[in-house]
Design a protein around this motif. Structure first.
Motif, mmCIF file in Angstrom:
data_model
loop_
_atom_site.group_PDB
_atom_site.id
_atom_site.type_symbol
_atom_site.label_atom_id
_atom_site.label_comp_id
_atom_site.label_asym_id
_atom_site.label_seq_id
_atom_site.Cartn_x
_atom_site.Cartn_y
_atom_site.Cartn_z
ATOM 1 N N VAL A 74 0.826 -1.208 0.000
ATOM 2 C CA VAL A 74 0.000 0.000 0.000
ATOM 3 C C VAL A 74 0.857 1.252 0.000
ATOM 4 C CG1 VAL A 74 -1.529 1.356 1.476
ATOM 5 C CG2 VAL A 74 -2.078 -1.013 0.971
ATOM 6 N N ASN A 78 0.982 4.081 -2.889
ATOM 7 C CA ASN A 78 0.453 5.380 -2.466
ATOM 8 C C ASN A 78 1.473 6.108 -1.605
ATOM 9 O OD1 ASN A 78 -2.680 4.773 -3.138
ATOM 10 N ND2 ASN A 78 -1.762 3.017 -2.104
ATOM 11 N N LEU A 81 1.449 8.397 2.263
ATOM 12 C CA LEU A 81 0.327 8.166 3.170
ATOM 13 C C LEU A 81 0.756 8.343 4.626
ATOM 14 C CD1 LEU A 81 -1.506 5.004 1.780
ATOM 15 C CD2 LEU A 81 -2.199 7.391 1.596
ATOM 16 N N THR A 82 -0.175 8.738 5.457
ATOM 17 C CA THR A 82 0.095 8.777 6.900
ATOM 18 C C THR A 82 -0.153 7.399 7.491
ATOM 19 O OG1 THR A 82 -2.179 9.301 7.490
ATOM 20 C CG2 THR A 82 -0.723 11.152 6.989
ATOM 21 N N ALA A 85 -3.869 6.684 7.729
ATOM 22 C CA ALA A 85 -4.505 6.310 6.472
ATOM 23 C C ALA A 85 -4.231 4.840 6.143
ATOM 24 C CB ALA A 85 -4.004 7.210 5.351
ATOM 25 N N ARG B 24 -2.513 12.957 -0.532
ATOM 26 C CA ARG B 24 -3.807 12.794 0.144
ATOM 27 C C ARG B 24 -3.768 11.744 1.242
ATOM 28 N NH1 ARG B 24 -8.089 14.185 -1.918
ATOM 29 N NH2 ARG B 24 -9.120 12.186 -1.850
ATOM 30 N N PRO B 25 -3.184 12.069 2.327
ATOM 31 C CA PRO B 25 -3.068 11.102 3.423
ATOM 32 C C PRO B 25 -4.416 10.554 3.883
ATOM 33 C CG PRO B 25 -1.719 13.026 3.850
ATOM 34 C CD PRO B 25 -2.551 13.346 2.645
ATOM 35 N N ASN B 26 -5.459 11.359 3.835
ATOM 36 C CA ASN B 26 -6.760 10.886 4.317
ATOM 37 C C ASN B 26 -7.552 10.273 3.168
ATOM 38 O OD1 ASN B 26 -6.135 11.930 6.850
ATOM 39 N ND2 ASN B 26 -6.741 13.962 6.174
ATOM 40 N N ILE B 31 -7.550 4.875 -1.622
ATOM 41 C CA ILE B 31 -6.177 4.381 -1.559
ATOM 42 C C ILE B 31 -6.060 3.091 -2.360
ATOM 43 C CG2 ILE B 31 -4.401 3.507 -0.025
ATOM 44 C CD1 ILE B 31 -5.479 5.347 2.126
ATOM 45 N N ASP B 32 -5.060 3.024 -3.207
ATOM 46 C CA ASP B 32 -4.866 1.887 -4.102
ATOM 47 C C ASP B 32 -4.303 0.685 -3.346
ATOM 48 O OD1 ASP B 32 -4.517 0.214 -6.189
ATOM 49 O OD2 ASP B 32 -2.943 1.392 -7.175
ATOM 50 N N LEU B 33 -5.019 -0.427 -3.393
ATOM 51 C CA LEU B 33 -4.530 -1.636 -2.729
ATOM 52 C C LEU B 33 -3.493 -2.366 -3.565
ATOM 53 C CD1 LEU B 33 -7.539 -3.357 -0.962
ATOM 54 C CD2 LEU B 33 -5.568 -2.212 0.027
ATOM 55 N N ASP B 34 -3.399 -1.983 -4.834
ATOM 56 C CA ASP B 34 -2.368 -2.546 -5.704
ATOM 57 C C ASP B 34 -2.458 -4.075 -5.739
ATOM 58 O OD1 ASP B 34 -0.166 -1.906 -7.432
ATOM 59 O OD2 ASP B 34 1.158 -2.794 -5.934
#
Lengths: 168, 168
Positions: A74, A78, A81-82, A85, B24-26, B31-34
DNA sequence: TCGCAATTGTTGTCGTCAACAACAATCTTT
DNA sequence: AAAGATTGTTGTTGACGACAACAATTGCGA
Protein backbone atom coordinates in the motif's frame (compact mmCIF):
# COMPACT_ATOMS: atom_id res chain seq x y z
CA UNK A 1 -28.70 -32.91 15.93
CA UNK A 2 -26.38 -34.89 13.67
CA UNK A 3 -27.19 -38.30 12.26
CA UNK A 4 -24.23 -39.95 13.88
CA UNK A 5 -25.09 -38.50 17.24
CA UNK A 6 -28.58 -39.91 16.80
CA UNK A 7 -27.11 -43.23 15.83
CA UNK A 8 -25.19 -43.34 19.05
CA UNK A 9 -28.25 -42.54 21.05
CA UNK A 10 -30.32 -45.17 19.27
CA UNK A 11 -27.74 -47.80 19.89
CA UNK A 12 -26.02 -48.31 16.55
CA UNK A 13 -22.88 -50.11 17.65
CA UNK A 14 -19.81 -47.93 17.93
CA UNK A 15 -16.82 -49.96 16.92
CA UNK A 16 -14.68 -49.48 19.97
CA UNK A 17 -15.31 -48.26 23.44
CA UNK A 18 -13.15 -47.98 26.50
CA UNK A 19 -15.63 -48.45 29.27
CA UNK A 20 -16.38 -44.76 29.74
CA UNK A 21 -18.76 -44.35 26.86
CA UNK A 22 -15.78 -43.28 24.81
CA UNK A 23 -16.23 -43.77 21.10
CA UNK A 24 -13.03 -44.45 19.20
CA UNK A 25 -10.72 -41.73 20.45
CA UNK A 26 -8.43 -42.08 17.46
CA UNK A 27 -9.22 -42.39 13.77
CA UNK A 28 -9.25 -38.68 13.16
CA UNK A 29 -11.16 -38.35 9.92
CA UNK A 30 -14.27 -40.19 11.08
CA UNK A 31 -15.11 -37.68 13.78
CA UNK A 32 -18.39 -35.89 13.17
CA UNK A 33 -18.03 -32.13 12.86
CA UNK A 34 -21.78 -31.78 13.33
CA UNK A 35 -22.93 -28.16 13.09
CA UNK A 36 -19.45 -26.93 12.17
CA UNK A 37 -19.82 -28.09 8.58
CA UNK A 38 -22.52 -25.47 8.09
CA UNK A 39 -20.46 -22.60 9.47
CA UNK A 40 -18.58 -20.48 6.99
CA UNK A 41 -16.41 -19.12 9.77
CA UNK A 42 -14.95 -22.51 10.58
CA UNK A 43 -13.92 -23.24 7.01
CA UNK A 44 -12.66 -19.71 6.50
CA UNK A 45 -10.57 -19.91 9.64
CA UNK A 46 -8.93 -23.20 8.63
CA UNK A 47 -8.31 -21.84 5.16
CA UNK A 48 -6.84 -18.62 6.46
CA UNK A 49 -4.41 -20.49 8.69
CA UNK A 50 -3.34 -22.62 5.75
CA UNK A 51 -2.85 -19.55 3.58
CA UNK A 52 -0.82 -17.69 6.18
CA UNK A 53 1.43 -20.66 6.76
CA UNK A 54 2.06 -21.06 3.07
CA UNK A 55 2.67 -17.33 2.67
CA UNK A 56 5.15 -17.22 5.52
CA UNK A 57 6.90 -20.31 4.21
CA UNK A 58 7.01 -19.11 0.60
CA UNK A 59 8.41 -15.73 1.67
CA UNK A 60 10.63 -17.13 4.41
CA UNK A 61 13.80 -16.41 2.44
CA UNK A 62 13.00 -12.70 2.62
CA UNK A 63 11.49 -12.91 6.13
CA UNK A 64 8.29 -11.04 5.33
CA UNK A 65 4.95 -11.74 6.93
CA UNK A 66 1.54 -11.07 5.40
CA UNK A 67 0.86 -7.87 7.32
CA UNK A 68 4.28 -6.46 6.49
CA UNK A 69 3.68 -7.28 2.85
CA UNK A 70 0.31 -5.57 2.83
CA UNK A 71 1.72 -2.43 4.42
CA UNK A 72 4.63 -2.19 2.01
CA UNK A 73 2.37 -2.79 -0.97
CA UNK A 74 0.00 0.00 0.00
CA UNK A 75 2.81 2.40 0.80
CA UNK A 76 4.50 1.55 -2.47
CA UNK A 77 1.35 2.26 -4.46
CA UNK A 78 0.45 5.38 -2.47
CA UNK A 79 3.64 7.12 -1.37
CA UNK A 80 3.22 9.73 1.30
CA UNK A 81 0.33 8.17 3.17
CA UNK A 82 0.09 8.78 6.90
CA UNK A 83 0.06 5.94 9.39
CA UNK A 84 -3.59 6.61 10.13
CA UNK A 85 -4.50 6.31 6.47
CA UNK A 86 -2.64 3.02 6.06
CA UNK A 87 -4.11 1.65 9.27
CA UNK A 88 -7.66 2.56 8.27
CA UNK A 89 -7.30 1.20 4.78
CA UNK A 90 -5.88 -2.14 5.86
CA UNK A 91 -8.00 -2.52 8.97
CA UNK A 92 -4.93 -2.55 11.20
CA UNK A 93 -4.89 -0.70 14.49
CA UNK A 94 -2.67 2.30 14.38
CA UNK A 95 -1.00 1.10 17.58
CA UNK A 96 -0.14 -2.13 15.81
CA UNK A 97 1.24 -0.28 12.81
CA UNK A 98 3.80 1.50 14.97
CA UNK A 99 5.78 -1.67 15.68
CA UNK A 100 5.24 -2.92 12.15
CA UNK A 101 6.80 0.23 10.71
CA UNK A 102 9.53 0.26 13.35
CA UNK A 103 10.55 -3.16 12.08
CA UNK A 104 10.40 -2.21 8.40
CA UNK A 105 12.21 1.05 9.03
CA UNK A 106 15.00 -0.65 10.91
CA UNK A 107 15.47 -2.87 7.87
CA UNK A 108 15.70 0.22 5.67
CA UNK A 109 12.67 -0.80 3.62
CA UNK A 110 10.40 2.07 4.66
CA UNK A 111 11.03 5.57 5.91
CA UNK A 112 8.95 7.98 7.94
CA UNK A 113 9.25 11.59 6.83
CA UNK A 114 7.95 14.23 9.19
CA UNK A 115 5.22 16.13 7.42
CA UNK A 116 5.68 19.87 7.27
CA UNK A 117 2.00 20.49 6.60
CA UNK A 118 0.87 18.55 9.66
CA UNK A 119 3.63 18.07 12.13
CA UNK A 120 1.70 15.37 13.97
CA UNK A 121 1.86 12.98 11.06
CA UNK A 122 4.47 11.10 9.11
CA UNK A 123 4.54 10.66 5.37
CA UNK A 124 5.41 7.06 4.58
CA UNK A 125 7.64 6.11 1.68
CA UNK A 126 9.53 3.09 0.49
CA UNK A 127 13.28 3.49 0.39
CA UNK A 128 15.05 2.73 -2.88
CA UNK A 129 16.07 -0.54 -1.29
CA UNK A 130 12.49 -1.06 -0.20
CA UNK A 131 11.22 -0.59 -3.74
CA UNK A 132 13.46 -3.24 -5.23
CA UNK A 133 12.79 -5.52 -2.27
CA UNK A 134 9.04 -5.15 -2.73
CA UNK A 135 9.37 -6.24 -6.34
CA UNK A 136 10.92 -9.48 -5.14
CA UNK A 137 8.29 -9.87 -2.43
CA UNK A 138 5.61 -9.55 -5.09
CA UNK A 139 7.18 -12.28 -7.18
CA UNK A 140 7.26 -14.60 -4.20
CA UNK A 141 3.73 -13.63 -3.21
CA UNK A 142 2.59 -14.48 -6.72
CA UNK A 143 4.20 -17.87 -6.28
CA UNK A 144 2.28 -18.29 -3.05
CA UNK A 145 -0.88 -17.36 -4.88
CA UNK A 146 -0.21 -20.16 -7.33
CA UNK A 147 -0.09 -22.55 -4.38
CA UNK A 148 -3.56 -21.34 -3.41
CA UNK A 149 -4.71 -21.90 -6.95
CA UNK A 150 -3.30 -25.40 -6.92
CA UNK A 151 -5.07 -26.10 -3.63
CA UNK A 152 -8.60 -24.94 -4.41
CA UNK A 153 -8.57 -24.61 -8.19
CA UNK A 154 -8.19 -21.70 -10.56
CA UNK A 155 -11.83 -20.80 -10.98
CA UNK A 156 -12.66 -21.41 -7.33
CA UNK A 157 -9.96 -18.95 -6.34
CA UNK A 158 -11.33 -16.35 -8.73
CA UNK A 159 -14.85 -16.92 -7.52
CA UNK A 160 -13.64 -16.57 -3.96
CA UNK A 161 -12.04 -13.23 -4.75
CA UNK A 162 -15.29 -12.00 -6.26
CA UNK A 163 -17.35 -13.17 -3.30
CA UNK A 164 -15.06 -11.49 -0.79
CA UNK A 165 -14.34 -8.35 -2.80
CA UNK A 166 -16.59 -6.36 -0.48
CA UNK A 167 -14.14 -6.88 2.37
CA UNK A 168 -11.09 -5.49 0.65
CA UNK B 1 2.81 -1.71 -11.01
CA UNK B 2 -0.64 -0.21 -10.40
CA UNK B 3 -2.33 2.28 -12.67
CA UNK B 4 -2.53 4.94 -10.01
CA UNK B 5 1.10 4.55 -9.20
CA UNK B 6 1.82 5.03 -12.87
CA UNK B 7 -0.42 8.05 -12.94
CA UNK B 8 1.60 9.60 -10.18
CA UNK B 9 4.80 8.95 -12.00
CA UNK B 10 3.39 10.35 -15.23
CA UNK B 11 2.27 13.49 -13.52
CA UNK B 12 -1.49 13.19 -13.30
CA UNK B 13 -2.25 15.81 -10.69
CA UNK B 14 -2.74 14.47 -7.19
CA UNK B 15 -5.32 16.61 -5.50
CA UNK B 16 -3.45 17.48 -2.36
CA UNK B 17 0.12 17.29 -1.30
CA UNK B 18 1.92 18.32 1.83
CA UNK B 19 5.33 19.18 0.54
CA UNK B 20 6.82 15.74 1.09
CA UNK B 21 5.43 14.07 -1.96
CA UNK B 22 2.57 12.92 0.17
CA UNK B 23 -0.59 12.20 -1.79
CA UNK B 24 -3.81 12.79 0.14
CA UNK B 25 -3.07 11.10 3.42
CA UNK B 26 -6.76 10.89 4.32
CA UNK B 27 -9.73 9.89 2.19
CA UNK B 28 -9.53 6.25 3.02
CA UNK B 29 -11.42 4.56 0.22
CA UNK B 30 -9.41 6.03 -2.62
CA UNK B 31 -6.18 4.38 -1.56
CA UNK B 32 -4.87 1.89 -4.10
CA UNK B 33 -4.53 -1.64 -2.73
CA UNK B 34 -2.37 -2.55 -5.70
CA UNK B 35 -1.32 -6.21 -5.67
CA UNK B 36 -3.41 -6.97 -2.60
CA UNK B 37 -6.62 -7.12 -4.63
CA UNK B 38 -5.28 -10.25 -6.34
CA UNK B 39 -4.41 -12.05 -3.13
CA UNK B 40 -6.99 -14.45 -1.74
CA UNK B 41 -5.27 -14.37 1.62
CA UNK B 42 -5.91 -10.69 2.11
CA UNK B 43 -9.62 -10.94 1.42
CA UNK B 44 -9.92 -14.12 3.45
CA UNK B 45 -8.18 -12.51 6.39
CA UNK B 46 -10.44 -9.47 6.37
CA UNK B 47 -13.47 -11.71 6.03
CA UNK B 48 -12.36 -13.98 8.83
CA UNK B 49 -11.89 -11.03 11.19
CA UNK B 50 -15.36 -9.77 10.33
CA UNK B 51 -16.85 -13.21 10.93
CA UNK B 52 -15.13 -13.69 14.26
CA UNK B 53 -16.22 -10.29 15.47
CA UNK B 54 -19.82 -10.99 14.51
CA UNK B 55 -19.68 -14.43 16.10
CA UNK B 56 -18.30 -13.11 19.37
CA UNK B 57 -20.85 -10.32 19.41
CA UNK B 58 -23.79 -12.56 18.55
CA UNK B 59 -22.80 -15.05 21.26
CA UNK B 60 -21.69 -12.43 23.76
CA UNK B 61 -24.68 -13.08 26.02
CA UNK B 62 -23.42 -16.62 26.58
CA UNK B 63 -19.73 -15.64 26.52
CA UNK B 64 -18.62 -18.27 24.03
CA UNK B 65 -15.87 -17.79 21.48
CA UNK B 66 -15.51 -19.61 18.15
CA UNK B 67 -12.91 -22.09 19.34
CA UNK B 68 -14.88 -22.95 22.44
CA UNK B 69 -17.95 -23.47 20.30
CA UNK B 70 -16.12 -25.75 17.90
CA UNK B 71 -14.74 -27.87 20.73
CA UNK B 72 -18.12 -28.26 22.43
CA UNK B 73 -19.82 -29.09 19.15
CA UNK B 74 -17.35 -31.86 18.35
CA UNK B 75 -17.46 -33.26 21.86
CA UNK B 76 -21.25 -33.14 21.82
CA UNK B 77 -21.41 -35.06 18.57
CA UNK B 78 -18.68 -37.53 19.53
CA UNK B 79 -18.82 -38.16 23.26
CA UNK B 80 -15.78 -39.85 24.73
CA UNK B 81 -13.16 -38.41 22.42
CA UNK B 82 -9.69 -37.86 23.82
CA UNK B 83 -8.05 -34.45 23.84
CA UNK B 84 -5.64 -35.59 21.16
CA UNK B 85 -8.48 -36.63 18.88
CA UNK B 86 -10.31 -33.33 19.30
CA UNK B 87 -7.11 -31.34 18.80
CA UNK B 88 -6.22 -33.23 15.63
CA UNK B 89 -9.71 -32.98 14.18
CA UNK B 90 -10.03 -29.24 14.77
CA UNK B 91 -6.44 -28.36 13.98
CA UNK B 92 -5.88 -27.02 17.48
CA UNK B 93 -2.67 -27.72 19.34
CA UNK B 94 -3.19 -30.09 22.18
CA UNK B 95 -1.39 -27.63 24.46
CA UNK B 96 -3.94 -25.00 23.50
CA UNK B 97 -6.81 -27.37 24.15
CA UNK B 98 -5.74 -27.81 27.76
CA UNK B 99 -6.63 -24.24 28.71
CA UNK B 100 -9.71 -24.29 26.53
CA UNK B 101 -11.05 -27.33 28.36
CA UNK B 102 -9.98 -25.98 31.74
CA UNK B 103 -12.20 -23.00 31.05
CA UNK B 104 -15.15 -25.06 29.83
CA UNK B 105 -14.79 -27.52 32.68
CA UNK B 106 -14.73 -24.78 35.28
CA UNK B 107 -18.03 -23.58 33.83
CA UNK B 108 -19.45 -27.11 34.18
CA UNK B 109 -20.06 -27.41 30.46
CA UNK B 110 -17.58 -30.21 29.80
CA UNK B 111 -16.09 -32.95 31.94
CA UNK B 112 -12.92 -34.97 31.64
CA UNK B 113 -13.30 -38.62 32.63
CA UNK B 114 -10.16 -40.61 33.23
CA UNK B 115 -10.07 -43.47 30.79
CA UNK B 116 -9.68 -46.91 32.31
CA UNK B 117 -8.53 -48.44 29.06
CA UNK B 118 -5.69 -45.94 28.55
CA UNK B 119 -4.85 -44.19 31.76
CA UNK B 120 -2.94 -41.48 29.96
CA UNK B 121 -6.02 -40.11 28.26
CA UNK B 122 -9.27 -38.44 29.19
CA UNK B 123 -12.67 -39.17 27.71
CA UNK B 124 -14.43 -35.88 27.02
CA UNK B 125 -18.15 -35.45 27.57
CA UNK B 126 -20.62 -32.65 27.82
CA UNK B 127 -22.32 -32.28 31.16
CA UNK B 128 -26.12 -32.24 31.22
CA UNK B 129 -25.83 -28.52 31.66
CA UNK B 130 -23.37 -28.39 28.77
CA UNK B 131 -25.79 -30.21 26.49
CA UNK B 132 -28.61 -27.77 27.04
CA UNK B 133 -26.19 -24.85 26.85
CA UNK B 134 -24.82 -26.11 23.53
CA UNK B 135 -28.34 -26.19 22.12
CA UNK B 136 -28.63 -22.49 22.86
CA UNK B 137 -25.16 -21.82 21.48
CA UNK B 138 -26.22 -23.49 18.25
CA UNK B 139 -29.28 -21.32 17.96
CA UNK B 140 -27.17 -18.20 18.40
CA UNK B 141 -24.54 -19.51 16.01
CA UNK B 142 -27.25 -20.07 13.43
CA UNK B 143 -28.27 -16.46 13.90
CA UNK B 144 -24.67 -15.44 13.32
CA UNK B 145 -24.67 -17.53 10.18
CA UNK B 146 -27.67 -15.58 8.94
CA UNK B 147 -25.64 -12.43 9.38
CA UNK B 148 -22.98 -13.92 7.12
CA UNK B 149 -25.64 -14.77 4.60
CA UNK B 150 -26.97 -11.24 4.72
CA UNK B 151 -23.46 -9.91 4.19
CA UNK B 152 -22.30 -11.94 1.22
CA UNK B 153 -25.54 -13.45 -0.08
CA UNK B 154 -27.18 -16.82 0.28
CA UNK B 155 -25.73 -18.51 -2.77
CA UNK B 156 -22.31 -16.97 -2.30
CA UNK B 157 -22.16 -18.37 1.21
CA UNK B 158 -23.08 -21.82 -0.05
CA UNK B 159 -20.55 -21.63 -2.83
CA UNK B 160 -17.93 -20.56 -0.32
CA UNK B 161 -18.68 -23.59 1.85
CA UNK B 162 -18.27 -25.86 -1.14
CA UNK B 163 -15.00 -24.25 -2.19
CA UNK B 164 -13.51 -24.54 1.27
CA UNK B 165 -14.97 -27.94 2.16
CA UNK B 166 -11.54 -29.50 1.73
CA UNK B 167 -10.26 -27.59 4.75
CA UNK B 168 -12.85 -28.83 7.20
C1' DT C 1 9.69 -60.29 29.54
C1' DC C 2 12.57 -56.34 29.55
C1' DG C 3 13.76 -52.02 27.80
C1' DC C 4 13.16 -48.37 24.71
C1' DA C 5 10.39 -45.56 21.70
C1' DA C 6 5.99 -43.44 21.15
C1' DT C 7 1.82 -41.33 22.96
C1' DT C 8 -1.06 -38.29 26.15
C1' DG C 9 -1.83 -34.59 28.91
C1' DT C 10 0.39 -30.82 30.96
C1' DT C 11 3.30 -26.73 31.71
C1' DG C 12 5.89 -23.11 30.02
C1' DT C 13 7.79 -19.78 26.63
C1' DC C 14 7.73 -16.98 22.46
C1' DG C 15 5.75 -14.22 18.86
C1' DT C 16 1.64 -12.48 16.31
C1' DC C 17 -2.41 -10.12 16.57
C1' DA C 18 -6.93 -7.52 17.94
C1' DA C 19 -8.80 -4.44 21.31
C1' DC C 20 -8.33 -0.82 24.62
C1' DA C 21 -6.78 2.95 27.30
C1' DA C 22 -3.94 6.71 28.20
C1' DC C 23 -0.75 10.29 26.85
C1' DA C 24 1.89 14.34 24.54
C1' DA C 25 2.17 16.98 20.59
C1' DT C 26 -0.32 19.21 17.30
C1' DC C 27 -4.16 20.77 14.60
C1' DT C 28 -8.98 22.73 14.12
C1' DT C 29 -12.93 25.03 15.58
C1' DT C 30 -15.19 28.35 18.06
C1' DA D 1 -7.17 31.97 23.48
C1' DA D 2 -9.82 27.85 24.98
C1' DA D 3 -11.89 23.47 23.92
C1' DG D 4 -12.06 19.53 21.36
C1' DA D 5 -10.35 16.43 17.84
C1' DT D 6 -6.49 13.98 15.51
C1' DT D 7 -1.84 11.59 15.18
C1' DG D 8 1.65 8.89 16.75
C1' DT D 9 3.19 6.43 20.67
C1' DT D 10 3.36 3.38 24.77
C1' DG D 11 1.44 -0.02 27.48
C1' DT D 12 -1.81 -3.83 28.88
C1' DT D 13 -4.87 -7.62 28.15
C1' DG D 14 -6.35 -11.77 26.10
C1' DA D 15 -6.83 -15.19 22.24
C1' DC D 16 -4.14 -17.87 19.45
C1' DG D 17 -0.37 -20.76 16.82
C1' DA D 18 4.12 -22.87 17.35
C1' DC D 19 7.44 -25.11 19.95
C1' DA D 20 9.96 -27.44 23.62
C1' DA D 21 10.22 -30.09 27.67
C1' DC D 22 8.34 -33.22 31.06
C1' DA D 23 5.96 -37.21 33.75
C1' DA D 24 2.97 -40.90 33.36
C1' DT D 25 1.70 -44.47 30.66
C1' DT D 26 1.41 -47.55 26.77
C1' DG D 27 3.06 -50.52 23.13
C1' DC D 28 6.41 -52.70 20.56
C1' DG D 29 10.59 -55.14 19.33
C1' DA D 30 14.74 -57.59 20.84
Amino acid sequence: MSERAIHRQTGVPARKRDGNGAARPNDADEIDLDALVGHAGYAVRRFQIWIFQDFVKTLSEVDIRPTQYSAMTVIGANPGLTQMAVAKRLGIERARLVHLLDSLESRRLVKRIKSKADRRSHALHLTAQGTTALAKFKRLAAEHERHVEAKIGKENREHLLRILACFT
